[in-house]
Design an enzyme around this catalytic site. Structure first.
Site, short mmCIF file in Angstrom:
data_model
loop_
_atom_site.label_atom_id
_atom_site.label_comp_id
_atom_site.label_asym_id
_atom_site.label_seq_id
_atom_site.Cartn_x
_atom_site.Cartn_y
_atom_site.Cartn_z
N GLU A 100 0.81 -1.23 0.00
CA GLU A 100 0.00 0.00 0.00
C GLU A 100 0.84 1.28 0.00
O GLU A 100 0.54 2.22 0.74
CB GLU A 100 -0.93 0.01 1.23
CG GLU A 100 -1.92 -1.13 1.22
CD GLU A 100 -2.74 -1.22 2.50
OE1 GLU A 100 -3.94 -1.49 2.41
OE2 GLU A 100 -2.17 -1.07 3.61
C1 TNX Z 1 -4.26 -4.13 4.77
S1 TNX Z 1 -2.58 -6.48 4.38
C2 TNX Z 1 -2.98 -3.85 5.23
C3 TNX Z 1 -2.79 -3.38 6.61
C4 TNX Z 1 -4.09 -3.21 7.32
C5 TNX Z 1 -5.00 -4.33 6.98
C6 TNX Z 1 -6.28 -4.31 7.73
C7 TNX Z 1 -1.54 -5.42 4.19
C8 TNX Z 1 -0.32 -5.86 3.64
N1 TNX Z 1 -1.86 -4.16 4.52
O1 TNX Z 1 -2.05 -2.21 6.61
O2 TNX Z 1 -3.85 -3.14 8.68
O3 TNX Z 1 -5.29 -4.30 5.61
O4 TNX Z 1 -7.00 -5.47 7.50
#
Ligand code: TNX
Length: 560
Positions: free
Chosen positions: A376
């Site tokens: 992300e």
């Molecule tokens: C996605 S899964 C994220 C996290 C969040 C999560 C909440 C991932 C690699 N990144 O930063 O905490 O969703 O479900």
């Protein structure tokens, strides 16, 4: 003929003989000897009758309990590769000794670990010694056998006989996994932390077992909310019981930096001072981190530390203005948004910073992995992102660690031994094309922070609800076309902590889904079936209770 059958046969003969002597004695004594001889002659008969009644009532108790003792084999989670149960009963007694072979520190420690597990609820004083003599007297033998044919370093062979228990493995790790199986063969009271009065019996049988995947993991996010060393140890204890062998700890995110870095002290002093919702946060000193790593190691669990980058870095950016492209530190962040922060990709200090951070953590971490996150990074250009990941990979390599990263890193030029962690379907194609080893953590199947259903108070829903059945009824090797068994290193269930404050919250989201994930990672997939599993899982209810786990009592399971 089994001993039980022998006893029965003997008993029948005795009864016939005693009937005969009853008639004879009665006749003789009644008519010729009324002054007490009737009673003398009658006593052995009465004693025999009493004995018969006692043995008979024991017999029915034994066979009833032997049925439920046998069920403990059927109810094992994860299900072993092969189980043969027989009719005998092994009884654990105070005078039992655990013998280990070869005699070395590691085997002694394993013996002591088992002795403590057994002594706590039984109140026994089982001791550990290096092996001597023949198998007998109910003793427990833990043996390493180099030439054993068991596959993998976690394989084991467990033999429970009436007068001994023998656990054999090629490596100590296999002994440790076998001990977890042995726990589940006893009455659930074995998990209590105070002395219990129950029969400490196991049905006799043989188990051959080894894991399907090398990587069977759970992740805990200690950044969004901070959890104490004791909470983390408790989490590790719970993973241990289901043969999990990796613990991925998400140590830094926008909301908090949780590991002391000596060369950059403000990361924790400032960056660790809060959490989601504005609580006081916290961090682990390097000593405390080592305590966690050692605790995990004693449970044959490898710690995988993660520092998420280049996004998810607000806590670091808030602690050091020079890490920002505009040299201005942002405020600390206590909300739940993602994707807004980025390290400054074209400043050299960024790489000096990462070299220091990765170097210090690598030094404290005996396991071969370092997780760089990489997810992300919505505030980083794609080109910059690729440049950044390539550089970080070099840094990780220079500290002799294998790099692990979330799906998104599949956009960079990766080494052949870099490991991808799949969480999000938007990068499926890239993940497949890289041909690298993949850890499966699909959000809609494995995220422990997803709600069970609409009534769950904790957790999130972005990947959907994941009830106990959804969590169990899928397979990592058939989920994504083109990604089969040989590309899959294993599985991991991540627990993100935006909505979780306490260890009880952690337990609630983790149980009862974790045993299902553990089985997906460990057991052969062919026979997996929800209707069969939900009965097995229900039998773990009393175990969860004995372990004082705050588990979600899903209505899909008829809890025992
Ligand atoms: C996605 S899964 C994220 C996290 C969040 C999560 C909440 C991932 C690699 N990144 O930063 O905490 O969703 O479900």
């Amino acid at each position: 003929m089994s001993t039980e059958q022998n006893i029965l046969k003997q008993l029948k003969t005795n009864i016939q003989q005693s009937r005969f002597s009853v008639n004879q004695s009665i006749n003789k004594n009644r008519f010729y000897n009324l002054n007490g001889n009737f009673f003398k002659a009658g006593i052995p008969v009465i004693m025999l009758l009493i004995l018969f009644i006692i043995i008979n009532s024991c017999k029915s108790e034994i066979s009833e309990s032997s049925v439920s003792l046998k069920e403990n084999y059927r109810n094992l989670i994860p299900k072993p590769v092969s189980v043969i149960v027989s009719d005998g009963i092994y009884t654990l007694k105070n005078k039992v000794t655990i013998y280990v072979e070869p005699e070395n520190e590691e085997m002694m420690k394993l013996g002591i670990y088992l002795a403590e597990l057994l002594n706590t609820p039984t109140g026994f004083n089982i001791k550990v010694q290096s092996k001597s003599g023949k198998f007998r007297r109910g003793n427990i033998y833990l043996t390493l056998h180099k030439k054993d044919t068991l596959p993998g370093k976690e394989g084991y062979f467990l033999e429970v006989e009436k007068n001994y228990i023998h656990l054999v493995a090629k490596q100590p790790e296999g002994i440790f996994r076998g001990i977890q199986t042995l726990r589940q063969l006893f009455n659930p009271a074995i998990e209590q932390s105070t002395i219990q009065q129950v029969p400490w019996e196991i049905a006799t049988g043989k188990i051959t077992d080894y894991p399907r995947f090398e990587w069977r993991s759970a992740m805990l996010d200690v950044s969004r909310h901070f959890f104490s060393v004791n909470d983390v140890k408790r989490f590790i204890d719970l993973l241990t019981a289901y043969k999990i062998n990796r613990f991925h700890i998400h140590l830094a995110d926008d909301q908090g930096w949780r590991i002391q870095i000596n060369s950059w002290p403000n990361l924790t002093l400032h960056g660790g001072s809060t959490e989601v919702g504005g609580g006081k946060g916290g961090y682990y000193t390097q000593e405390e981190y080592s305590e966690i790593v050692n605790y995990a190691r004693e449970h044959y669990i490898t710690v995988v530390p993660e520092i998420d980058m280049p996004g998810h870095t607000n806590a670091a950016l808030a602690s050091y203005p020079e890490l920002n492209c505009n040299n201005t530190a942002p405020e600390l962040y206590t909300g739940m948004r993602v994707g807004f922060s980025s390290l400054c990709i074209h400043k050299e200090i960024t790489y000096k910073f990462l070299d220091d951070v990765i170097g210090e953590i690598a030094n404290l971490t005996p396991g071969p992995y370092f997780h760089i996150g990489g997810d992300e990074a919505h505030s980083t250009d794609k080109e910059d992102y690729i440049y950044f990941i390539n550089r970080v990979q070099e840094i990780v390599r220079s500290h002799n660690k294998l790099m692990v990263g979330w799906d998104e890193i599949s956009q960079a030029q990766l080494d052949s031994n870099t490991i991808l962690q799949h969480w999000n379907s938007s990068h499926e194609k890239l993940v497949i094309n890289r041909g690298l080893q993949v850890i499966m953590s699909p959000g809609h199947k494995m995220y422990l922070d997803m709600k069970y259903d609409s009534t769950t108070k904790l957790g999130l829903t972005w990947a959907g609800y994941i009830n106990v059945k959804d969590a169990y009824t899928w397979d990592p090797a058939t989920l994504i076309d083109g990604l089969g068994e040989k590309n899959i290193l294993g599985t991991e269930s991540p627990l993100w902590s935006e909505t979780l404050n306490t260890i009880k919250d952690i337990e609630y989201m983790t149980f009862p889904r974790l045993p299902g994930y553990a089985e997906i990672g460990w057991s052969p997939p062919g026979w997996r079936n929800w209707d069969e599993y939900k009965i097995r899982l229900s039998s773990h209810g009393p175990r969860f209770k004995a372990m004082e786990i705050n588990f979600h009592q899903s209505e899909m399971v008829d809890w025992q």
